[in-house]
Design a protein around this motif. Structure first.
Motif, mmCIF file in Angstrom:
data_model
loop_
_atom_site.group_PDB
_atom_site.id
_atom_site.type_symbol
_atom_site.label_atom_id
_atom_site.label_comp_id
_atom_site.label_asym_id
_atom_site.label_seq_id
_atom_site.Cartn_x
_atom_site.Cartn_y
_atom_site.Cartn_z
ATOM 1 N N PRO A 1 -5.924 -5.397 1.534
ATOM 2 C CA PRO A 1 -6.425 -4.999 2.773
ATOM 3 C C PRO A 1 -7.632 -4.183 2.790
ATOM 4 O O PRO A 1 -8.628 -3.990 3.535
ATOM 5 N N SER A 2 -7.798 -3.456 1.319
ATOM 6 C CA SER A 2 -9.007 -2.604 1.257
ATOM 7 C C SER A 2 -10.232 -3.676 1.195
ATOM 8 O O SER A 2 -11.359 -2.985 1.798
ATOM 9 N N ARG A 3 -10.343 -4.602 0.928
ATOM 10 C CA ARG A 3 -11.389 -5.710 0.914
ATOM 11 C C ARG A 3 -11.940 -5.725 2.382
ATOM 12 O O ARG A 3 -13.137 -5.586 2.396
ATOM 13 N N ALA A 4 -11.331 -5.890 3.551
ATOM 14 C CA ALA A 4 -11.841 -5.702 4.751
ATOM 15 C C ALA A 4 -12.448 -4.593 5.022
ATOM 16 O O ALA A 4 -13.614 -4.332 5.654
ATOM 17 N N THR A 5 -11.726 -3.241 4.698
ATOM 18 C CA THR A 5 -12.446 -2.023 4.902
ATOM 19 C C THR A 5 -13.699 -1.921 4.061
ATOM 20 O O THR A 5 -14.934 -1.412 4.795
ATOM 21 N N MET B 1 0.813 -1.103 0.048
ATOM 22 C CA MET B 1 -0.201 0.049 -0.142
ATOM 23 C C MET B 1 0.972 1.147 -0.077
ATOM 24 O O MET B 1 0.855 2.114 0.828
ATOM 25 N N THR B 2 1.600 1.409 -1.057
ATOM 26 C CA THR B 2 2.429 2.717 -1.303
ATOM 27 C C THR B 2 1.888 3.142 -2.583
ATOM 28 O O THR B 2 1.291 2.779 -3.320
ATOM 29 N N ALA B 3 2.684 4.257 -2.810
ATOM 30 C CA ALA B 3 2.459 4.887 -4.378
ATOM 31 C C ALA B 3 2.756 4.003 -5.608
ATOM 32 O O ALA B 3 1.934 3.855 -6.397
ATOM 33 N N ALA C 1 -3.439 0.297 -3.313
ATOM 34 C CA ALA C 1 -4.646 -0.651 -3.060
ATOM 35 C C ALA C 1 -5.451 -1.063 -4.306
ATOM 36 O O ALA C 1 -5.749 -0.248 -4.972
ATOM 37 N N ASP C 2 -5.824 -2.243 -4.402
ATOM 38 C CA ASP C 2 -6.805 -2.883 -5.425
ATOM 39 C C ASP C 2 -7.663 -3.766 -4.981
ATOM 40 O O ASP C 2 -7.387 -4.797 -4.606
ATOM 41 N N VAL C 3 -8.889 -3.341 -4.921
ATOM 42 C CA VAL C 3 -9.957 -3.984 -4.229
ATOM 43 C C VAL C 3 -10.283 -5.535 -4.994
ATOM 44 O O VAL C 3 -10.878 -6.399 -4.484
ATOM 45 N N THR D 1 -8.155 -7.581 -6.094
ATOM 46 C CA THR D 1 -7.124 -8.507 -5.540
ATOM 47 C C THR D 1 -7.564 -9.063 -4.378
ATOM 48 O O THR D 1 -7.854 -8.511 -3.370
#
Lengths: 124, 124
Positions: free
Chosen positions: A15-19, A1-3, A7-9, A11
DNA sequence: CCGTATCCTTAACGATACTG
DNA sequence: CAGTATCGTTAAGGATACGG
């Protein structure tokens, strides 16, 4: 999760999936949109979000607090007084969720009609 | 669900709740946002939505079709060819969902930092 | 008043084998 | 290729009693 590793939901284990699930889950949406109307105490929020159990509301609020969307303000009085409100990020999120809910609520007749047609083709 | 009896998602048995769950469920969001990129065949969509099982993708697409958000175009060839795309309403919904996902993806570092702080206070 | 802990039931989910 | 049917497992969810 950097530039370089955004994040790619789409995939599987981003971790963005959990949010996304915390925010868009059954009770997460309603809690955030309710809090967008203003701060609520636990019981009042429970009344606003019709049907939620104490257990699920508590769990939902903790998950949202953990993701930095909700602020939990505890005043050490007797009896206890706890107030929930949104962070800046939470408020921004709630606006976008509200846009989605508004579209659904405003299209409900169209949606119900689509269901009737679908069911009459499948069931009949 | 009329002009005098509008949909209200905060009410326990308003039918809008079911649509909210179809649209914002774990796989509903991803299917809609993927289809917003263009039409997909079943297998391609399954590859795009990393981690979804055949069973869940099928179930999700049927629910979205039933609510009038997704179009299922079956061409009777051998082998079969089925293409999924969005209705106007589905496309509008997908845009709003994408706005929510963009915010989460773009805030992921902030969210992960909030989690670390929360966990260090609770766990430590 | 604000929750947490516990128990229990149900429903979601994934894997996989199979059909049109 | 595009699913459906079945099965077993896991997780979500509700009720409620009790603690801080």
């Amino acid at each position: 999760m950097t530039a370089r590793d955004p994040a790619d939901v789409f995939t599987r284990d981003c971790p963005s999936r959990a949010t996304v699930e915390n925010v868009s889950g059954k009770w997460g949406i309603l809690a955030l949109v309710a809090l967008h109307e203003g701060a609520f105490r636990f019981s009042a929020l429970r009344r606003r979000v019709d049907g939620v159990s104490e257990r699920m509301l508590s769990q939902t609020l903790h998950a949202l607090e953990r993701d930095g969307l909700v602020i939990r303000d505890v005043r050490s009085t007797i009896p206890p007084h706890v107030e929930y409100s949104l962070t800046t990020l939470g408020s921004d999120m709630a606006k976008r969720l509200k846009a989605m809910i508004d579209l659904i609520e405003g299209s409900m007749e169209e949606i119900l009609e689509a269901r009737r047609e679908y069911d009459s083709r499948a069931g009949g």
